[in-house]
Design a protein around this motif. Sequence first.
Motif, PDB file in Angstrom:
ATOM      1  N   PHE A 159       1.020  -1.465   0.374  1.00 30.25           N
ATOM      2  CA  PHE A 159       0.080   0.095   0.356  1.00 30.25           C
ATOM      3  C   PHE A 159       1.327   1.569   0.176  1.00 30.25           C
ATOM      4  N   THR A 160       0.770   2.195  -0.471  1.00 30.30           N
ATOM      5  CA  THR A 160       1.459   3.181  -0.590  1.00 30.30           C
ATOM      6  C   THR A 160      -0.280   4.585  -0.106  1.00 30.30           C
ATOM      7  N   VAL A 161       0.122   5.410   0.857  1.00 28.27           N
ATOM      8  CA  VAL A 161      -0.850   6.052   1.763  1.00 28.27           C
ATOM      9  C   VAL A 161      -0.243   7.692   1.432  1.00 28.27           C
ATOM     10  N   ASP A 162      -1.151   7.759  -0.338  1.00 31.32           N
ATOM     11  CA  ASP A 162      -1.274   9.327  -0.936  1.00 31.32           C
ATOM     12  C   ASP A 162      -1.910  10.379   0.226  1.00 31.32           C
ATOM     13  N   ASP A 163      -2.632  10.349   1.386  1.00 32.36           N
ATOM     14  CA  ASP A 163      -3.282  11.051   1.433  1.00 32.36           C
ATOM     15  C   ASP A 163      -4.133  10.966   2.729  1.00 32.36           C
ATOM     16  N   GLN A 164      -4.115  12.034   4.056  1.00 25.35           N
ATOM     17  CA  GLN A 164      -4.600  10.963   4.710  1.00 25.35           C
ATOM     18  C   GLN A 164      -5.237  12.333   5.658  1.00 25.35           C
ATOM     19  N   ILE A 165      -6.539  13.028   6.063  1.00 27.91           N
ATOM     20  CA  ILE A 165      -6.835  14.432   7.186  1.00 27.91           C
ATOM     21  C   ILE A 165      -7.421  13.763   7.345  1.00 27.91           C
ATOM     22  N   ALA A 166      -7.527  13.491   9.227  1.00 37.29           N
ATOM     23  CA  ALA A 166      -8.295  13.723  10.046  1.00 37.29           C
ATOM     24  C   ALA A 166      -9.188  15.157  10.970  1.00 37.29           C
ATOM     25  N   ASP A 167     -10.228  14.376  11.381  1.00 34.30           N
ATOM     26  CA  ASP A 167     -11.583  15.563  11.931  1.00 34.30           C
ATOM     27  C   ASP A 167     -12.100  13.982  13.333  1.00 34.30           C
TER      28      ASP A 167
END
Length: 232
Positions: A159-167
């Motif tokens: 897996f390649t993590v391309d983006d992360q957004i936390a809320d």
Amino acid sequence: MTFVQIIDCKTSRVEDLNRLMDRWVEQTKGKRTATHSIVGKDRSDASHVVEIVEFPSYDVAMRNSQLPETDRIFREMVALCDEMPTFTDLDVVRDEQMYKAASRRFFELVSMPGELPPLDEVFAEGYHDHDPSNPTDAVGMDAVRREAEMWRSAFDFTFTVDDQIADGDRVCTRWTWNGTHVGDFMGIQPTGMEVSMTGMVVHRFREDGKAVEGWWQYDMLGLMGQLGAVEG
């Protein structure tokens, strides 16, 4: 639950206090249980110093405070302060960076070659997985491991993590998956083909940083097309 202690003091000997903190770190090497520590100086009052120390839990912090080195350093710190320091003990109820790291760690664990590592590092025991490609949700660690093993037996993948957004207590991770088809996958015999797909997952976390629920969306149709199971 992550625990944070805030130490608030007044001192005209900030450099001496910094050297004392360096000595504490050196003397407790291999025994100190703090995971992160920062010292800040008040911009409007140079004698006002705040230290913030993070621990995995309150119990771990108490073990750290019982070290003889910690007790000795504390007494020396009091001597450097103009007045008795104050201590504020905090249980962390929201840590978006910790949640993002746990979500990223899941992708590392599930991609590791060899035997599948324990997933309880990142998932709570009753973790509930929602996957639109499955007729029923995977609930509990055993069900999640079976699902992971199905993919791992069919593909060597990363897996390649391309983006992360936390809320709040949720983290959305956008990822790219690349695999080699090496085993049976939904009745499709191994082809040796190099395949890829993209997708997203939203994980919901509890206060200790473990995920309790996940919702997946990914291009299964595109993957089946690459394997020749459906027309492109």
